[in-house]
Each structure stands twice: as structure tokens, then as C-alpha cells.
Design an enzyme around this catalytic site. Structure first.
Site, PDB file in Angstrom:
ATOM      1  N   SER A   6       2.291   8.485  12.400  1.00 51.85           N
ATOM      2  CA  SER A   6       2.151   8.794  10.980  1.00 51.85           C
ATOM      3  C   SER A   6       1.724  10.232  10.710  1.00 51.85           C
ATOM      4  CB  SER A   6       1.148   7.840  10.327  1.00 51.85           C
ATOM      5  OG  SER A   6      -0.152   8.061  10.822  1.00 51.85           O
ATOM      6  N   LYS A   9      -5.563  10.124   8.745  1.00 52.86           N
ATOM      7  CA  LYS A   9      -4.674  10.714   7.742  1.00 52.86           C
ATOM      8  C   LYS A   9      -5.295  12.016   7.223  1.00 52.86           C
ATOM      9  CE  LYS A   9      -2.185   6.858   7.685  1.00 52.86           C
ATOM     10  NZ  LYS A   9      -0.861   6.771   8.318  1.00 52.86           N
TER      11      LYS A   9
END
Length: 485
Positions: free
Chosen positions: A43, A94
Site C-alpha cells: 500500500s 500510511k
């Protein structure tokens, strides 16, 4: 007289105390200061690599600073480790993009913010070190469009006036999945196009207007000008650099041209800003390489020439991102080691827009085409009622297509992982209402529907990713040893 046995006991005791102290120190460091994490997914690629397939495996090991967030709040664009709110048994990594008590929008590949309703939206610009991480190198060829031109792979040469174009003719630059990846892993990363990826954004290619070109300009005595042209929708941005044959008072400049009738409504009426020109006359020196960089980034144009010049010009936002790059030579000249980059294009199904609560954050992955992040996080809920015992409850958890929940048609059951990582097997029928007191001890199971769950609360954020320290495979062209920005 000394006792040898007592001395031996003291020696062993000292060693055991040292080992115990080292273990305690390591545990304290892990609990309060530093900890190593393994990146399991892609990701955050290519910033952080996490890929495991039968053909190829690469998983970054990172150092996480757990102390900083104990003494201050997280800051925008930091790469954070946090407990996933929809499954707290998992840690996610993230980039923080949305801050408490503001509104955030993802539109046309960019991030936009404003304090609240009624305030104007402004494009969200990243700090220089973060932006350098987000520039993705492109390896398309330079093609001669007109004039006596040659390209030996490392230098564009014009023996007289001519034009080079980057990439395929009449095609816009797009956000290809592999842009920016290490060459050693680029061709080994599966796109999963054939099987259908979880995130359908991966299949799409979006036209990208935020571009950067850099290299060395070399002029000859009879070079009048070297110009780099960036196209964005109905506009053409011209970065003009005078050569030795230009008038003595010539100045480098940034100019904007528009075309009527092209682009989306409103673009045709755009009033171009006044050209930005250098304050003092400046020309290329014949035979001397001059480092240059031009860019169109977040509605700001920039021209850099060595240490001598740095021009910027802000332009209004444009909806159309159809793009192209050209280099024009007026007279002979060379462009040595030209490189091209595109910016991260934040994919969106339409427009994402959030009003962020207090002490909450929005998180996005750098691998915007294939990242489970605030854009897609969805809360699934089931009401459980035992009418016999008079008990009731609600199961909450992450809804992700094909992963959670899973309907087991052969057994007429529903498999569901809740927000605490607990697994549940719920007896169900088509209406998700069942009569089976054995499963979970409840009689009725009713689906309450789903809702977006894009926010991460402050207490879920546990650390700041600061460095990659592994893997290191020089013979394979993979050396992952760098600070994280």
C-alpha cells in the site's frame, strides 16, 4: 585469603545481571522508544516495499519511533504506524494527509483543504523532502518530431532548429502502475489485472498534468533559445531559456498560452497570468552545461537554472489533465541526461470529501492505485439479539469485498471478523435473520448496513516510521537503506 568459589559466583552473577539489564533495556526501548516493523503489503509502494509472491519477495524492515508522538501530536505528511480502527488486531502504515478540524478533498489527482464550509479550497502542497519521494520517474523515449535531431539514449542533439517530444505521439502521460519503482523489482510486481484487483483504480490510467523535466542544457554560439514546453489540458506552459545568440537583454521566462474551445467549461475563458521573467538579463554560455529543471506541480510553474535563477508562477486549477512534453531548439544545442517525472495522482471514484472531527486524521497510501486506506474503509454492522436470554449486541468490523464478511453458502453461515480481530460464525438465511442459539449464543442476526469509516483517532496512532534498514541485496540491485520522508 580470597575464596575462589565466591569469586566464581560473583563473575556469573555479574554476567547474569548484565544480560538481565540488556533485556530490560531492549524491552523498554521497544515499549517506549524504537521498534522494528516488517512491511507486509504494497500500500505504500514504492516508498515502502511489501510484496510476497511465489515468483518474488521483498519486504522492507523499518524503524518506528514510538517516543515522538508521546510528546507531540502527529504532523501532516508523516508516515505513521497505527492500529487499524476496523480491526485493532492489525497495525497499518500510511501517510497522514488530513488533520483534525478541517475539510479535505481528493479531486483531479490532487489534495485540497479548507478550514470549513464557505471557505475557499486550496491545493495542498507537500514539503520538499516529501515531494521528492512522490516524484515518480518515467522511462518513455524521446521522439524527434521535426528538424535535424538525434538521440543516443542519453543526450538529445539538435544540429539546427527542431522539436523533441517525450513519449508516444498524441498520447497523454498517465499514472502507470510501475512508475517510480526500482528497476530491479519493476517487472516483478504483479498488477493483478488478469484476476481483477481489489481496488479497481489499479485498472484505470489517469491523465497526469503534474510533471517535472530536468537535465543539462548545452548551447552553441549560434543558439537563439532552448524551450521546454509542458501541456496541461487547454494550456501550454513555455519555459524559455535564451541562448548566446539571443539579444543581450534577453531574460528567461515562464509563459502561459490558452486555446479557446478546448478543455472543460470554464477553461476556454481562462485569463492567462502575466509572464514571469527574470529580473536581470541572462543567457546560456556557449559550450557550458547548465543544470535546469522545469515543473508544473499543484498549480505552480517553476523554472530553475543552476544556482543563478529560480522562477515560479502560480496558475489557476484546470480540470483537464491531458498532458505532453516537448523540447524546442531555436538553433543548435543539446539536452544531456534529460529525465522526466510525474507526481502521485491520488485516485478517486468521483470526488472524496471529508469533514474531519477533532483528534482524528485521514490516512492515504503512497501506492494510491492499490491501497486500502481512508478512501475505501467501510464499517459493516450486525445486530445480534437473544430473545430468550434478553441479551443483545452489535458486531462491528471492516467490510472488504471478498474478505470480510464471507458468506459460506454450503453451510448457510456468515464468517465475520469484528473490530477487535475476533472471528465469528453467524448462522443466517437470505435475510440475515436466523434461529440458531448455538452460534454466538444469539437467536437473531440482522444486518444493519454499512457506512464509510475514513478516520483514525489520535489514540490509535502509535509511532512514526523514520527509516528503512533492510533488505540489502547489492547483487540483485536492491539496497533498501534510507530515511523515510
Amino acid at each position: 585469603m580470597s575464596d575462589p568459589l565466591a569469586a566464581r559466583k560473583t563473575h556469573w552473577r555479574d554476567n547474569l545481571e548484565a544480560i538481565a539489564a540488556a533485556i530490560v533495556l531492549a524491552l523498554l526501548l521497544k515499549a517506549f522508544a524504537l521498534e522494528a516493523y516488517k512491511i507486509p503489503t504494497g500500500s505504500m509502494q514504492p516508498t515502502l516495499m511489501g510484496l510476497n509472491t511465489p515468483e518474488f519477495s521483498i519486504s522492507d524492515r523499518i524503524v518506528v519511533d514510538k517516543f515522538t508522538y508521546a510528546v507531540r501530536d502527529p504532523e501532516r505528511f508523516e508516515v505513521a504506524v497505527f492500529r487499524f480502527p476496523l480491526d485493532r488486531s492489525k497495525n497499518y502504515v500510511k501517510r497522514i494527509v488530513g488533520m483534525p478540524n478541517e475539510q479535505l478533498r481528493v479531486q483531479n489527482g490532487d489534495l485540497w483543504v479548507r478550514p470549513g464550509d464557505g471557505d475557499p479550497w486550496t491545493v495542498l502542497r507537500r514539503p520538499g523532502d516529501v515531494q521528492e519521494t512522490h516524484w515518480k520517474s518515467l522511462d518513455d523515449p524521446w521522439v524527434a518530431e521535426a528538424g535535424p535531431l538525434t538521440n543516443d539514449g542519453s543526450t538529445l542533439v539538435a544540429s539546427n532548429s527542431g522539436v523533441f517530444r517525450f513519449g508516444r505521439r498524441d498520447e497523454s502521460i498517465t499514472d502507470r502502475y510501475f512508475d517510480g519503482y526500482l528497476e530491479a523489482v519493476r517487472e516483478r510486481v504483479p498488477t493483478r489485472d488478469a484476476d481483477g484487483p481489489r481496488n479497481t483504480n489499479l485498472r484505470q490510467r489517469h491523465k497526469v498534468g503534474d510533471l517535472k523535466v530536468a537535465g543539462d542544457m548545452v548551447a552553441e554560439a549560434n543558439t537563439f533559445e532552448i524551450e521546454v514546453e509542458l501541456r496541461e489540458g487547454p494550456r501550454t506552459y513555455r519555459f524559455r531559456v535564451p541562448g548566446p545568440a539571443a539579444p543581450a537583454d534577453a531574460r528567461p521566462s515562464i509563459e502561459v498560452e490558452t486555446e479557446s474551445g478546448r478543455g472543460l467549461p470554464g477553461d476556454a475563458q481562462l485569463v492567462a497570468p502575466a509572464p514571469e521573467r527574470a529580473r536581470e538579463p541572462w543567457r546560456l554560455t556557449a559550450g557550458t552545461p547548465t543544470r535546469f529543471a522545469v515543473e508544473n506541480l499543484d498549480d505552480r510553474l517553476r523554472l530553475v537554472l543552476g544556482d543563478a535563477l529560480d522562477l515560479t508562477l502560480d496558475v489557476p486549477a484546470v480540470a483537464s489533465q491531458n498532458s505532453a512534453i516537448r523540447v524546442r531548439f531555436s538553433g543548435p544545442g543539446r539536452l544531456a541526461a534529460p529525465r522526466v517525472w510525474r507526481d502521485v495522482y491520488y485516485t478517486a471514484r468521483g470526488t472524496y470529501e471529508w469533514t474531519i472531527p477533532d483528534a482524528s486524521y485521514v490516512m492515504l497510501g503512497d501506492n494510491t492505485q492499490d491501497s486500502s486506506d481512508s478512501r475505501e474503509w467501510t464499517l459493516e454492522r450486525f445486530a445480534l439479539v437473544d430473545t430468550v436470554e434478553g441479551r443483545s449486541g452489535v458486531l462491528r468490523g471492516n467490510k472488504r469485498q471478498g474478505e470480510n464478511p464471507i458468506e459460506l453458502e454450503t453451510r448457510d453461515e456468515l464468517f465475520f471478523v469484528d473490530e477487535w480481530g475476533q472471528r465469528h460464525w453467524l448462522a443466517e438465511d437470505v435475510g440475515r435473520a436466523a434461529a440458531d442459539p448455538v452460534r454466538e449464543g444469539f437467536v437473531e442476526v440482522t444486518g444493519l448496513g454499512e457506512e464509510p469509516a475514513p478516520f483514525v483517532s489520535r489514540d490509535m496512532i502509535t509511532g512514526r516510521a523514520i527509516a528503512v534498514f533492510w533488505p540489502i541485496r547489492p547483487l540483485a540491485g536492491i539496497v533498501r537503506l534510507e530515511w523515510i520522508h
